[in-house]
Every structure is written in C-alpha cells, then in structure tokens.
Design a protein around this motif. Structure first.
Motif, PDB file in Angstrom:
ATOM      1  N   SER A  75      20.479  23.104 -15.975  1.00 15.88           N
ATOM      2  CA  SER A  75      21.830  22.743 -15.550  1.00 15.88           C
ATOM      3  C   SER A  75      22.733  22.309 -16.706  1.00 15.88           C
ATOM      4  O   SER A  75      23.922  22.042 -16.506  1.00 15.88           O
ATOM      5  CB  SER A  75      21.767  21.609 -14.512  1.00 15.88           C
ATOM      6  N   LEU A  76      22.181  22.229 -17.910  1.00  8.04           N
ATOM      7  CA  LEU A  76      22.988  21.814 -19.051  1.00  8.04           C
ATOM      8  C   LEU A  76      24.097  22.820 -19.321  1.00  8.04           C
ATOM      9  O   LEU A  76      23.874  24.034 -19.301  1.00  8.04           O
ATOM     10  CB  LEU A  76      22.108  21.683 -20.302  1.00  8.04           C
ATOM     11  N   GLU A  77      25.298  22.325 -19.577  1.00 10.72           N
ATOM     12  CA  GLU A  77      26.417  23.208 -19.874  1.00 10.72           C
ATOM     13  C   GLU A  77      26.306  23.799 -21.273  1.00 10.72           C
ATOM     14  O   GLU A  77      26.709  24.937 -21.513  1.00 10.72           O
ATOM     15  CB  GLU A  77      27.734  22.437 -19.732  1.00 10.72           C
ATOM     16  N   LEU A  78      25.761  23.026 -22.202  1.00  6.41           N
ATOM     17  CA  LEU A  78      25.613  23.482 -23.579  1.00  6.41           C
ATOM     18  C   LEU A  78      24.175  23.906 -23.836  1.00  6.41           C
ATOM     19  O   LEU A  78      23.258  23.499 -23.130  1.00  6.41           O
ATOM     20  CB  LEU A  78      26.005  22.362 -24.548  1.00  6.41           C
ATOM     21  N   ASP A  79      23.974  24.737 -24.862  1.00  8.66           N
ATOM     22  CA  ASP A  79      22.629  25.156 -25.237  1.00  8.66           C
ATOM     23  C   ASP A  79      21.812  23.966 -25.726  1.00  8.66           C
ATOM     24  O   ASP A  79      22.357  22.999 -26.276  1.00  8.66           O
ATOM     25  CB  ASP A  79      22.692  26.198 -26.354  1.00  8.66           C
ATOM     26  N   LEU A  80      20.505  24.053 -25.532  1.00 12.75           N
ATOM     27  CA  LEU A  80      19.619  23.063 -26.116  1.00 12.75           C
ATOM     28  C   LEU A  80      19.676  23.183 -27.632  1.00 12.75           C
ATOM     29  O   LEU A  80      19.742  24.282 -28.189  1.00 12.75           O
ATOM     30  CB  LEU A  80      18.180  23.294 -25.646  1.00 12.75           C
ATOM     31  N   ASP A  81      19.653  22.051 -28.306  1.00 10.75           N
ATOM     32  CA  ASP A  81      19.577  22.057 -29.759  1.00 10.75           C
ATOM     33  C   ASP A  81      18.842  20.805 -30.207  1.00 10.75           C
ATOM     34  O   ASP A  81      18.224  20.113 -29.389  1.00 10.75           O
ATOM     35  CB  ASP A  81      20.960  22.187 -30.411  1.00 10.75           C
ATOM     36  N   GLU A  82      18.908  20.495 -31.504  1.00 17.12           N
ATOM     37  CA  GLU A  82      18.125  19.381 -32.047  1.00 17.12           C
ATOM     38  C   GLU A  82      18.577  18.011 -31.556  1.00 17.12           C
ATOM     39  O   GLU A  82      17.902  17.016 -31.785  1.00 17.12           O
ATOM     40  CB  GLU A  82      18.125  19.400 -33.580  1.00 17.12           C
ATOM     41  N   ARG A  83      19.686  17.943 -30.838  1.00 15.36           N
ATOM     42  CA  ARG A  83      20.116  16.660 -30.270  1.00 15.36           C
ATOM     43  C   ARG A  83      19.326  16.302 -29.015  1.00 15.36           C
ATOM     44  O   ARG A  83      19.386  15.167 -28.544  1.00 15.36           O
ATOM     45  CB  ARG A  83      21.610  16.709 -29.938  1.00 15.36           C
TER      46      ARG A  83
END
Length: 304
Positions: free
Chosen positions: A141-149
């Motif tokens: 459901s995340l609007e942004l891509d997964l990244d190192e944050r």
C-alpha cells in the motif's frame, strides 16, 4: 571517484569475514587498487585460499578472528583505517533459524564495539541485506517505492519464519545503534540476492521468494557490482547511511523461470517456477516497487 587526496596505497583496511566469496573478492579487488589488506578468517581453511593472491606479501596479512572473540577482532583491526564487515554463520550453526538472530546480533555488537575502541578506524562498511528492507505489512500500500529508508518488520519476519530477514534487520539495527552511540562512521550495503556460483535453492534469502516476486521487490546483484558498491561507499567521503544494492530485478515470467532453473537444474522444467514463484504460465510484467537511486547516484563517477 575517490577524492583527489585519497591514496589507497597508503591505506590499510580489514575485511571480515574474508572467507566467503564476497570477502575473497573484496580482498582481491582492494589489493588490485593498492590497499594493504588484513584478511580476517575464522579457520585454517579460510587461510589457504589466499595463497598467491598478492604479488607483494607485505600487502596482505591473514588474521584468524572469531566475531565472538573480542580480542581477536581488535588484533585484526590494528592499524586499519577501514573495515568491510560481512557476517558468516559459524560452522557449527550454518543455517538460518529462529536462533541465528541472536548469533548475528552478538557478532555485530562485538565488531562495532571493537571499531569504536580502535583509534585508526575512519569508516565501517557493514554488509546487510535487502531482506532488512522489504518485509513490511504495508509494502503493497506504500505510495512510494521501498528504499533504504525502510526497515523490515521484525514481528512480521518472526510470524512467517523469515529468519534471514529478521536476523539481518536486528543485526543491522544493533550496529547502527552502537555506531551512533560510539561515534563510529558507518555505512551499510543492503544487497539483493547475490548471483554467485554457489547459489542454491537452500539460500536463506529465497524464503519468501514468491511474495517478493509478486510485490515487485525481488532484486538480485552480481558479485562485481556488489564489490564495486562496497569500495565506492568506502572511498567516497560523501557516503552516508544505508544503500540498497542491486542491478537486476526478477519481475517477469521469463526471469522467474530462468532463476528457478538455475537453482534447481536437475528438476523438471515445470516444477521450479511453481514452487518458487507461483507463476505457472504467467506472462505478466510486475511493476518494480523498490529503488536503488541513492547508490546509483553515488556510483556514477566511480572508477572500478
């Protein structure tokens, strides 16, 4: 690109554990770039593979170090300005299970504490995993891509027995907490599935492969790219925090079948992809939902 004042030939670094393929390749590449290397191995067998690797015997020193023996870590770090740390499960407990997290956390704690007590250490490159990023309840459901944050949810990992994800997450968080508390300059490399010669169906990273594939976050990395990434973040004075490291994503039926056949070459063609990816005759292109822009930006000018 290394800063203009940076002189690898005057720099001594430690690689721990240097025995597995990543460690060995790091040692080899660092020697080629002019570094003096302390290769830390856990046993005699690890020492043997380094015979003849360096034309200059003064450039490579082998240390027998146990990540659970604080004093042996200190000995390997003496005189080093940097550490490349990669956890290798102990020989008497080679498989990831619910107890491995305690082992890996203890090792990370010992190593970071030793770095804090070694006055010459300027930077630590901590090898983690993308599995410490991708396992979250809200990943779809995340609007942004997964990244190192992002961080994997330890409770989710425990619930679905994603032992490597749980272990890597807890160990990396332990390392970060200690690094910040002790003032150790640390960066982490969160690598995808390493496409190495010894890759097999039993590789711990592959638990949950079907879910990673369906979520568009099943990433892989070649050895050469992974080694370059480690050296790049060490040499670049502007590097900071975590870096997701991958150069391919498994997000098509063709990719899935190709990997499945590589993992189980003796199995019938129709079996591996079903068991790993649940993608029987699936022609979809799955949208990528994970980003490594931070690392790619850093590596643009890196001279391998």
């Amino acid at each position: 690109m290394a800063p203009s004042f940076y002189d690898p030939s005057a720099t001594t670094v430690c690689v721990m554990d240097a025995s597995p393929h990543l460690g060995f390749n790091l040692v080899n590449r660092l020697l080629q770039r002019g570094y003096t290397v302390h290769a830390s191995v856990q046993d005699h067998a690890g020492e043997e593979q380094f015979r003849g690797i360096s034309a200059d015997s003064h450039k490579l020193k082998i240390f027998r170090s146990d990540p659970f023996d604080y004093h042996s870590i200190i000995d390997a770090l003496k005189g080093c300005s940097g550490l490349f740390y990669n956890f290798e499960p102990p020989q008497d407990q080679p498989n990831y299970d619910e107890y491995m997290a305690d082992v890996e956390v203890r090792a990370a704690h010992n190593v970071l504490e030793a770095c804090a007590q070694t006055e010459t250490i300027q930077k630590v490159v901590f090898t983690s995993s993308a599995t410490a990023v991708v396992w979250r309840e809200d990943r779809k459901s995340l609007e942004l891509d997964l990244d190192e944050r992002h961080w994997s949810d330890v409770n989710l990992c425990r619930k679905f027995k994603l032992w490597q994800g749980m272990s890597k997450t807890l160990a990396e968080k332990t390392a970060w907490a200690l690094a910040m508390d002790r003032g150790v300059n640390m960066v982490s490399i969160n690598g995808g599935l390493l496409m190495d010669d010894d890759l097999s169906i039993t590789t711990p990273y592959l638990r949950g492969a079907a879910e990673m594939y369906e979520d568009g976050v099943f990433v892989t990395v070649d050895m050469e790219f992974l080694v370059d990434a480690h050296i790049c973040v060490f040499e670049d004075v502007s590097s900071y925090g975590r870096y997701l490291c991958f150069n391919h994503i498994i997000n098509t039926h063709h990719d899935a079948i190709h990997l499945a056949r590589k993992l189980t070459p003796s199995a019938p063609n129709s079996m591996p992809q079903r068991s790993l990816f649940n993608s029987d005759e699936d022609k979809r292109f799955i949208e990528q939902r994970i980003s490594n822009k931070k690392l790619n930006k850093l590596m643009v000018d890196f001279e391998a």
